[in-house]
Design an enzyme around this catalytic site. Sequence first.
Site, PDB file in Angstrom:
ATOM      1  N   ASN A  61     -14.891 -13.907  -9.953  1.00  0.00           N
ATOM      2  CA  ASN A  61     -16.027 -14.768  -9.627  1.00  0.00           C
ATOM      3  C   ASN A  61     -15.636 -16.234  -9.793  1.00  0.00           C
ATOM      4  OD1 ASN A  61     -16.018 -14.349 -12.486  1.00  0.00           O
ATOM      5  ND2 ASN A  61     -18.155 -14.990 -12.630  1.00  0.00           N
ATOM      6  N   VAL A  62     -16.137 -17.048  -8.875  1.00  0.00           N
ATOM      7  CA  VAL A  62     -15.808 -18.477  -8.845  1.00  0.00           C
ATOM      8  C   VAL A  62     -17.109 -19.268  -8.740  1.00  0.00           C
ATOM      9  CG1 VAL A  62     -14.599 -20.322  -7.615  1.00  0.00           C
ATOM     10  CG2 VAL A  62     -13.582 -18.028  -7.731  1.00  0.00           C
ATOM     11  N   GLU A  63     -17.422 -20.015  -9.778  1.00  0.00           N
ATOM     12  CA  GLU A  63     -18.590 -20.889  -9.779  1.00  0.00           C
ATOM     13  C   GLU A  63     -18.140 -22.310  -9.457  1.00  0.00           C
ATOM     14  OE1 GLU A  63     -20.631 -18.056 -13.191  1.00  0.00           O
ATOM     15  OE2 GLU A  63     -20.151 -20.145 -13.673  1.00  0.00           O
ATOM     16  N   HIS A  74     -18.905 -14.357  -5.538  1.00  0.00           N
ATOM     17  CA  HIS A  74     -18.900 -13.173  -6.380  1.00  0.00           C
ATOM     18  C   HIS A  74     -17.504 -12.545  -6.371  1.00  0.00           C
ATOM     19  CE1 HIS A  74     -23.533 -12.370  -6.244  1.00  0.00           C
ATOM     20  NE2 HIS A  74     -23.254 -13.666  -6.254  1.00  0.00           N
ATOM     21  N   GLU A  76     -16.722  -9.516  -5.928  1.00  0.00           N
ATOM     22  CA  GLU A  76     -16.604  -8.578  -4.814  1.00  0.00           C
ATOM     23  C   GLU A  76     -16.371  -9.323  -3.500  1.00  0.00           C
ATOM     24  OE1 GLU A  76     -20.045  -6.914  -7.433  1.00  0.00           O
ATOM     25  OE2 GLU A  76     -19.074  -8.845  -7.046  1.00  0.00           O
ATOM     26  N   CYS A 107     -23.095  -5.720  -7.287  1.00  0.00           N
ATOM     27  CA  CYS A 107     -24.446  -6.273  -7.222  1.00  0.00           C
ATOM     28  C   CYS A 107     -25.057  -5.976  -5.853  1.00  0.00           C
ATOM     29  CB  CYS A 107     -24.420  -7.780  -7.484  1.00  0.00           C
ATOM     30  SG  CYS A 107     -23.789  -8.762  -6.114  1.00  0.00           S
ATOM     31  N   CYS A 110     -23.562  -7.845  -2.838  1.00  0.00           N
ATOM     32  CA  CYS A 110     -22.228  -7.428  -2.409  1.00  0.00           C
ATOM     33  C   CYS A 110     -22.210  -6.024  -1.829  1.00  0.00           C
ATOM     34  CB  CYS A 110     -21.248  -7.556  -3.568  1.00  0.00           C
ATOM     35  SG  CYS A 110     -20.999  -9.277  -4.055  1.00  0.00           S
TER      36      CYS A 110
END
EC number: 3.5.4.5
Length: 293
Positions: A61-63, A74, A76, A107, A110
């Site tokens: 995951n990359v914010e 996400h 996925e 989720c 995804c």
Amino acid sequence: MAQPMRFMLNHIETESYGAFTPQNLSPLINRAIPHTRAQISGSPVVAVGRGSSGRTFFGVNVELPGLPLDHSIHAEQFLLANLALHFEQKLECIAISTNGYYFQEPCGHCCQLLHKIRDMSDTKILLTNPTGQKGTYMNLSTFLPQGLISQANVPRLLERNFNCIELINHSLYMDICSYSEHCNHLNCRALKAATISYAPDSKCPSGVALIDHRGKVYSGGYMESVAHNTSLGPVQAALVDFVANGDGQEFKNIVEAVLVEKKCGVLSQEATARMILEKIADPDCIFRVLHCK
């Protein structure tokens, strides 16, 4: 920043880890956790998938700093974009974990995007009980909304796709290479990404190419999912390439970007792309839009 890692293992390396079980995947998950970018939520997520080629792929995951979490990538989604980067067309099994011993289902967002892959309903999802002691497999179809049916005649995500688009400004073709996936020209790579992007519903293909301060180019194409939830935008898809192949660099090292999209499509990626890059890239990052038809 953690030391760079490889986000794909070849089939020989994959075989050395053995069966797709919690015990065998735990060290892979733990290796990838430092490469998640969850500075806002503090909740790292790793996805590991095994393709029909026998290779293993990672997603994290990359914010995006300074932006709402709905612009995040996400794990996925990262995994699917990573599959596309390596021309992997089928995902046999997938595991998602935050800690290397408890494995959970994808989720809802995804699940919709995963369903865009042909025959993905039979893909095995690795799950464990809360203690992480016992692994079981469930089909992706278990987690899909009732009544969601794939249309047989519609192109599927990860399949070889060619959008018949051309740049409106034909003078730009003087600088377009024949084999753009291997060149370091932003225009070429963005056009190539748009050409193979996935937009069956909006018919608005788009692609983005980024260049870092060293001159290395990264690219990605739009992945559309409008059945119930969100898609993966072209900037985020290009950022997957950057995270996977950028040697652990910060986003501030992105110095130029090009977006290719339709001039008068029913949707536009320009405003979102500009907003994201203004927040995360070099303050002097150059952003250009090339329109196609």
